[in-house]
Motif scaffolding. Structure first.
Motif, PDB file in Angstrom:
ATOM      1  N   GLU A   1      -2.316  -3.670 -12.918  1.00 50.77           N
ATOM      2  CA  GLU A   1      -2.659  -2.258 -12.719  1.00 50.77           C
ATOM      3  C   GLU A   1      -3.303  -2.005 -11.354  1.00 50.77           C
ATOM      4  N   TYR A   2      -3.640  -3.075 -10.627  1.00 48.96           N
ATOM      5  CA  TYR A   2      -4.214  -2.949  -9.294  1.00 48.96           C
ATOM      6  C   TYR A   2      -3.238  -3.441  -8.230  1.00 48.96           C
ATOM      7  N   ILE A   3      -3.451  -3.002  -6.990  1.00 50.90           N
ATOM      8  CA  ILE A   3      -2.760  -3.593  -5.844  1.00 50.90           C
ATOM      9  C   ILE A   3      -3.676  -4.671  -5.291  1.00 50.90           C
ATOM     10  N   TRP A   4      -3.265  -5.917  -5.413  1.00 47.97           N
ATOM     11  CA  TRP A   4      -4.117  -7.026  -5.002  1.00 47.97           C
ATOM     12  C   TRP A   4      -3.786  -7.447  -3.571  1.00 47.97           C
ATOM     13  N   LEU A   5      -4.807  -7.377  -2.709  1.00 54.59           N
ATOM     14  CA  LEU A   5      -4.668  -7.770  -1.316  1.00 54.59           C
ATOM     15  C   LEU A   5      -5.673  -8.869  -0.997  1.00 54.59           C
ATOM     16  N   ALA A   6      -5.417  -9.605   0.078  1.00 51.11           N
ATOM     17  CA  ALA A   6      -6.329 -10.671   0.493  1.00 51.11           C
ATOM     18  C   ALA A   6      -6.654 -10.531   1.975  1.00 51.11           C
ATOM     19  N   THR A   7      -7.918 -10.800   2.302  1.00 50.88           N
ATOM     20  CA  THR A   7      -8.337 -10.747   3.702  1.00 50.88           C
ATOM     21  C   THR A   7      -7.944 -12.006   4.461  1.00 50.88           C
TER      22      THR A   7
ATOM     23  N   ALA B   1      -7.495  -3.773  -5.090  1.00 52.12           N
ATOM     24  CA  ALA B   1      -8.442  -4.858  -5.375  1.00 52.12           C
ATOM     25  C   ALA B   1      -8.338  -5.864  -4.237  1.00 52.12           C
ATOM     26  N   LEU B   2      -9.473  -6.164  -3.611  1.00 51.64           N
ATOM     27  CA  LEU B   2      -9.474  -6.992  -2.406  1.00 51.64           C
ATOM     28  C   LEU B   2     -10.210  -8.302  -2.652  1.00 51.64           C
ATOM     29  N   VAL B   3      -9.524  -9.409  -2.386  1.00 52.37           N
ATOM     30  CA  VAL B   3     -10.122 -10.740  -2.509  1.00 52.37           C
ATOM     31  C   VAL B   3      -9.981 -11.464  -1.171  1.00 52.37           C
ATOM     32  N   GLU B   4     -10.493 -12.678  -1.096  1.00 44.03           N
ATOM     33  CA  GLU B   4     -10.407 -13.412   0.167  1.00 44.03           C
ATOM     34  C   GLU B   4      -9.108 -14.202   0.284  1.00 44.03           C
ATOM     35  N   SER B   5      -8.763 -14.977  -0.749  1.00 46.96           N
ATOM     36  CA  SER B   5      -7.633 -15.899  -0.596  1.00 46.96           C
ATOM     37  C   SER B   5      -6.324 -15.299  -1.098  1.00 46.96           C
ATOM     38  N   GLU B   6      -5.257 -15.693  -0.442  1.00 50.75           N
ATOM     39  CA  GLU B   6      -3.917 -15.255  -0.824  1.00 50.75           C
ATOM     40  C   GLU B   6      -3.557 -15.750  -2.222  1.00 50.75           C
TER      41      GLU B   6
ATOM     42  N   LEU C   1       0.804  -1.220   0.000  1.00 47.04           N
ATOM     43  CA  LEU C   1       0.000   0.000   0.000  1.00 47.04           C
ATOM     44  C   LEU C   1       0.837   1.270   0.000  1.00 47.04           C
ATOM     45  N   ASN C   2       2.146   1.126   0.096  1.00 47.60           N
ATOM     46  CA  ASN C   2       3.017   2.301  -0.009  1.00 47.60           C
ATOM     47  C   ASN C   2       2.908   2.946  -1.389  1.00 47.60           C
ATOM     48  N   ASP C   3       2.426   2.169  -2.366  1.00 49.66           N
ATOM     49  CA  ASP C   3       2.050   2.737  -3.659  1.00 49.66           C
ATOM     50  C   ASP C   3       0.672   3.360  -3.476  1.00 49.66           C
ATOM     51  N   GLU C   4       0.610   4.677  -3.423  1.00 48.46           N
ATOM     52  CA  GLU C   4      -0.633   5.367  -3.105  1.00 48.46           C
ATOM     53  C   GLU C   4      -1.433   5.771  -4.339  1.00 48.46           C
TER      54      GLU C   4
ATOM     55  N   ARG D   1      -8.811   5.015   0.562  1.00 51.93           N
ATOM     56  CA  ARG D   1      -8.382   4.429  -0.701  1.00 51.93           C
ATOM     57  C   ARG D   1      -9.596   4.035  -1.549  1.00 51.93           C
ATOM     58  N   THR D   2      -9.390   3.993  -2.874  1.00 51.46           N
ATOM     59  CA  THR D   2     -10.400   3.429  -3.763  1.00 51.46           C
ATOM     60  C   THR D   2     -10.213   1.928  -3.782  1.00 51.46           C
ATOM     61  N   VAL D   3     -11.256   1.195  -3.406  1.00 52.47           N
ATOM     62  CA  VAL D   3     -11.151  -0.249  -3.239  1.00 52.47           C
ATOM     63  C   VAL D   3     -12.248  -0.952  -4.034  1.00 52.47           C
TER      64      VAL D   3
END
Length: 254
Positions: free
Chosen positions: A227-233, A210-215, A202-205, A249-251
């Motif tokens: 083109e997105y920062i992909w994160l997982a919960t 883009a948020l998903v469940e699995s890693e 997330l240091n790329d601001e 952030r835009t999520v």
């Protein structure tokens, strides 16, 4: 409390599930905590609703005893004594960076990496592995470590899982189905506060998150849609707390 362990009652039939005291929707949505030593439940309201999204009720034995103003005595099964009040909270603990560093190898025997390479080839796979600091573990032969690194660079923990190297599906026949790095390393008195997988990115601001469940989904999607920062919960547990870092952030949530 060491002599009296409480766990969520295992499912054997519908008789082991109850009406949730919070949502009161379905008669078989609530799992109660049971003392595995004497096979006895706590209060009717001590348990967890399986409607995690629409209800989310979870009342633990620890909360129960705190609310009772007591702790569980090991002298008798249902005997209580007054707890010593304290206002000092235990600070979160973190994984030593050396443990993460030593896991960044063994990729030829890492089943998840093998599957990733079969989809995208070596170069793109290694870029993703480096970006997310994906590790290997000896806990199970071929297992992967998805490290949780927060925005400040602190290592919260790592999730150890085993995948099929051909299909990429997670092996669910392992016991436990997942293992935590701090538990595998036998770190004592470890207070875990989870964060989002990939949070350090997330240091790329500039990029949209883009948020998903699995890693696994986050790593694969990061290669297909860079083109997105992909994160997982990593699941629904502590979701609000994990997502607080996304404020402003835009999520896009999948």
């Amino acid at each position: 409390m060491d002599n009296y362990k409480f766990i969520l009652e295992k499912y054997r039939s519908k008789n082991d599930r109850y009406l949730c005291p919070s949502c009161n929707v379905t008669p078989n949505s609530f799992t109660r905590y049971i003392n595995i030593t004497i096979r006895q439940h706590l209060g009717d309201h001590v348990g967890r609703c399986n409607r995690e999204v629409n209800c989310g009720y979870h009342y633990t034995p620890k909360q129960y005893f705190l609310d009772q103003g007591s702790i569980f005595s090991t002298n008798r099964a249902m005997n209580y004594k007054v707890a010593i009040p304290t206002s000092v909270s235990t600070p979160s603990t973190y994984i030593d960076s050396e443990l993460l560093r030593t896991s960044l190898k063994g990729y030829t025997n890492n089943h998840f990496v093998t599957f990733l390479k079969s989809l995208f080839g070596t170069e793109k796979s290694l870029e993703a592995i480096s970006k997310y600091k994906i590790g290997s573990s000896k806990y199970w032969p071929g297992s992967v470590v998805f490290w949780q690194i927060d925005r400040s660079g602190q290592i919260r923990t790592g999730k150890i899982m085993l995948y099929d190297p051909v299909t990429g599906k997670r092996r669910k026949d392992m016991l436990p189905p997942i293992q935590w790095a701090h538990k595998a390393a036998k770190l004592r008195d470890f207070k875990l506060e989870q964060c989002l997988f990939g949070e350090d990115l997330l240091n790329d601001e500039v990029k949209v998150v883009a948020l998903v469940e699995s890693e696994k989904s986050a790593v694969i999607a990061s290669i297909v849609f860079p083109e997105y920062i992909w994160l997982a919960t990593g699941g629904l547990d502590q979701l609000n707390k994990k997502c607080f870092v996304l404020k402003g952030r835009t999520v896009i949530m999948f």
